[in-house]
Design an enzyme around this catalytic site. Structure first.
Site, mmCIF file in Angstrom:
data_model
loop_
_atom_site.group_PDB
_atom_site.id
_atom_site.type_symbol
_atom_site.label_atom_id
_atom_site.label_comp_id
_atom_site.label_asym_id
_atom_site.label_seq_id
_atom_site.Cartn_x
_atom_site.Cartn_y
_atom_site.Cartn_z
ATOM 1 N N GLY A 219 44.008 -1.361 -83.410
ATOM 2 C CA GLY A 219 42.822 -1.876 -84.332
ATOM 3 C C GLY A 219 42.690 -1.412 -85.697
ATOM 4 O O GLY A 219 41.858 -1.534 -86.406
ATOM 5 N N THR A 223 48.457 -5.901 -87.927
ATOM 6 C CA THR A 223 48.564 -7.125 -88.173
ATOM 7 C C THR A 223 48.244 -8.060 -89.230
ATOM 8 O O THR A 223 48.733 -8.751 -90.113
ATOM 9 C CB THR A 223 48.075 -7.946 -86.885
ATOM 10 O OG1 THR A 223 48.673 -7.444 -85.830
ATOM 11 C CG2 THR A 223 48.520 -9.419 -86.900
ATOM 12 N N GLU A 439 22.748 17.497 -69.363
ATOM 13 C CA GLU A 439 22.541 16.860 -70.900
ATOM 14 C C GLU A 439 22.050 18.000 -71.894
ATOM 15 O O GLU A 439 22.466 17.989 -72.930
ATOM 16 C CB GLU A 439 21.921 15.672 -70.765
ATOM 17 C CG GLU A 439 22.566 14.449 -69.737
ATOM 18 C CD GLU A 439 23.904 14.544 -70.095
ATOM 19 O OE1 GLU A 439 24.542 14.804 -71.360
ATOM 20 O OE2 GLU A 439 24.749 14.013 -69.200
ATOM 21 N N HIS A 442 24.840 20.368 -72.836
ATOM 22 C CA HIS A 442 25.636 19.846 -73.737
ATOM 23 C C HIS A 442 25.105 20.001 -75.081
ATOM 24 O O HIS A 442 25.715 20.255 -76.113
ATOM 25 C CB HIS A 442 26.150 18.474 -73.310
ATOM 26 C CG HIS A 442 26.912 18.495 -72.160
ATOM 27 N ND1 HIS A 442 28.323 19.102 -72.216
ATOM 28 C CD2 HIS A 442 27.068 17.580 -71.176
ATOM 29 C CE1 HIS A 442 28.884 18.719 -71.152
ATOM 30 N NE2 HIS A 442 27.945 17.877 -70.315
#
Length: 657
Positions: A219, A223, A439, A442
């Site tokens: 990505g 190309t 959480e 964290h």
């Protein structure tokens, strides 16, 4: 003259079909053409032939044997007869009609011998449906299935080896259309000059590059760079993939390679762009027939690259996400002379990408593009295009007339932490509290150790995770210090440590955290020389040298590092216990807490909480840290830690992680 679209890249199959139609038309004309008028036959023989052509049933109903025929011959009772391919048909003077089987032709031979030796008046004798009267195609009719099979195989082979589609004189994409990749575009300038004037290099005796390899993450725009190079060079462009040369039929792949380079030479100056060139693979021992065919394809590719002149105006441009998977003979100097790394877009490039894609949708005025660029560190141009498109989908889902900043923020979160599922089964109060503690751990450790910018903490499910802490990098970095990697591991272990601190046991929700932490620890020990025992040996170098090695020592060192960091994380969580209580309560109350509130909770901590040591951790927490909990949490948390440390070394040096 412009070639019709039907014939572009399909001349071989079209010519084969045209030739087949021409042969069919010639045969039809030969059979249906008017023949010269002939004198019609008269007499008994002619009448018998006409009757036989209408129907052989009057004869087929009366079957006789050879003795009856010989008796009629001797008795001169035969009025007329006809010799067929497998039967003899007889008319008697009294009107009787019969036939005698003649599969071997001996009956006809006896009749002719008797007919030749007879005296007096002979009866009329005719020939009916013999090989001499058959059209020539009737002889070939039994072999028609084989002929049709051969013709079909020839047409199929011609279609499989047809010429590749060529985009003449560029692809419509220029370097100005490719945002970012400034280093890669600068490296392609020499290639552009060569393709515009290959003779200038030949006059000076310089050998222009035959091949250029583009490497980078998926990505990043490899190309698009290839298409832009074709337009900037005003060269023809042929785009294929590495898998195009694979076929279940023996020899087709080699013919495709030959057809590809043959077409490129005819269209010079021309760029052959092979996307996912690692699909060609490496040469291997021929243990299977497929390996032998793959080796022949690679050998033919190498021979074709060595075969064309440097001044022929043909350039092979390859792109891959796995450069280590390529055959060493393919990427050596003289074939692929240059290797260009296409990196991730920087801050300004991401902002320009957001402005570009936002201009293609109905976006609201006043969007904060710099903020969006800061919140998407480490994302590729393809990911940014997805974010803009997903923001438009969210706006359409909500019935909005414009795509505003809230839609973009939600799209960024969806890209990083997953879609917010609908219809989730409500969790119990115990599980909900455990997720909140997990959480909060964290978020607080990430903020305290400056791992990144804590954007938000939520106990709402996102993707496969039951709760998510969104931490984004504050800057684009390609070098990571020893302390930064240690802090990142502590952040990953903080959720598990917070559960241990509160509930004195851990749950399955830390499985993904341990996996990511183990990857970083193994990379530090086995590739970066950052292990706790001071070893500088790289395990990748050992594998490259094809030496046998025992991984137990590296695994023990990585586990030792994780144990040290886990103790430090537990000590930090103990110091942050008041803030951990506050953030947990807030998550249980409002479900989503912004990152600013996490930082504020840390700032309100008393000074003595910042001076605690590892010895302040309660002994029970340390003694039972390895217990496995029987929890209902069967999902894992997902974190965006970009760029993530890989266990495999990068191509541009050991310092890029």
């Amino acid at each position: 003259m412009k070639i019709p679209r039907l014939l572009q890249g399909r001349r071989g199959p079209v010519l084969s079909i045209f030739l087949l139609l021409l042969i069919t038309a010639s045969v039809a004309y030969w059979q249906l053409r008017p023949s010269a008028p002939s004198t019609p036959a008269t007499g008994a023989a002619a009448s018998m032939l006409e009757a036989l052509q209408d129907s052989t049933e009057p004869w087929q109903t009366n079957r006789r044997d050879l003795s009856v025929l010989m008796g009629d011959l001797r008795g001169a009772t035969i009025a007329s007869a006809a010799l067929g391919k497998d039967a003899v048909y007889v008319n008697l003077h009294d009107g009787l009609r019969y036939w005698v089987p003649d599969q071997s032709g001996r009956v006809a031979g006896l009749l002719l011998d008797h007919y030749a030796q007879g005296s007096g008046e002979l009866f009329p004798l005719a020939m009916f449906q013999t090989d001499a009267e058959k059209p020539f195609y009737m002889v070939l009719l039994p072999y028609s299935p084989i002929a049709l099979l051969l013709i079909g195989a020839a047409v199929f082979f011609a279609m499989k080896t047809r010429s590749f589609e060529v985009q003449r004189k560029g692809s419509g994409v220029t370097f100005a259309d490719v945002i970012g990749a400034a280093e890669a575009k600068q490296a392609l300038r020499d290639v552009t000059a060569y393709l515009r004037d290959p003779a200038a290099y030949a006059r000076l005796g310089a050998r222009p590059p035959k091949g250029v390899l583009l490497t980078g993450e998926p990505g990043t725009g490899k190309t698009q760079l290839a298409k832009a190079l074709a337009s900037e060079s005003n060269a023809s462009f042929i785009q294929v993939t590495g898998s195009d040369f694979s076929s279940m039929y023996f020899g087709v792949g080699i013919q495709k390679v030959k057809a590809l380079f043959r077409t490129a030479r005819k269209q010079a100056p021309c760029i052959i762009f092979i996307d996912e060139i690692d699909g060609i693979g490496k040469r291997s021992e021929q243990t299977r027939s497929s390996d032998a065919e793959s080796n022949r394809i690679i050998n033919q590719f190498l021979a074709e690259m060595d075969g064309f002149d440097g001044a022929a105006g043909v350039l092979v441009l390859g792109a891959t996400n796995f450069p280590n998977s390529l055959d060493p003979a393919l990427v050596r100097e003289g074939r692929f002379d240059r290797s260009i790394a296409v990196g991730l877009p920087g801050l300004d490039d991401r902002e320009a990408l957001f402005r570009l894609y936002a201009g293609k949708i109905t976006a609201a005025a006043g969007l904060d593009f710099p903020q969006l660029a800061r919140n998407t560190v480490g994302l590729t141009p393809a990911a940014i295009a997805y974010i803009v498109n997903h923001a438009a989908l969210l706006a359409a889902r909500s019935g909005a007339k414009q795509v505003d900043m809230a839609h973009f923020v939600d799209a960024v979160e969806t890209c990083r932490i997953g879609e917010q599922p609908s219809g989730v089964t409500p969790m119990s109060a115990t599980d909900r509290k455990r997720i909140a503690v997990h959480e909060a751990g964290h978020a607080l450790v990430a903020a305290a150790l400056n791992v990144g910018r804590v954007e938000k903490v939520t106990i709402l499910p996102r993707g496969q995770a039951l709760g998510v802490t969104l931490v984004t990098p504050v800057e684009d970095k390609r070098l990571h210090m020893y302390s930064e990697l240690r802090n990142r591991i502590q952040m990953l272990l903080a959720g598990r440590g917070a559960e241990q601190l509160y509930f004195h046991e851990v749950s399955s929700g830390a499985g993904q955290d341990l996996q990511e932490a183990s990857k970083i620890a193994l990379s530090m020990v086995g590739a970066l020389g950052m292990g706790p025992r001071g070893s500088l040996l790289s395990l990748q170098a050992v594998r490259d040298a094809h030496l046998d090695s025992d991984p137990r020592e590296a695994l023990e060192a990585a586990d030792e590092l994780l144990q040290q960091l886990n103790q430090e994380c537990l000590a930090l969580l103990q110091r942050l216990k008041p803030a951990l209580d506050h953030i947990t309560e807030r998550l249980l109350a409002v479900e989503t807490v912004p990152g600013e509130e996490v930082l504020a909770a840390i700032e309100r901590l008393p000074a003595q909480h910042h001076e605690a040591s590892v010895s302040s951790i309660i002994g029970h927490a340390l003694n039972s840290i390895d217990r496995v909990a029987a929890s209902a949490m069967d999902s894992t948390d997902s974190f965006e830690l970009s760029p993530m440390v890989s266990s495999e070394p990068e191509d541009d040096g050991p310092t890029r992680l």
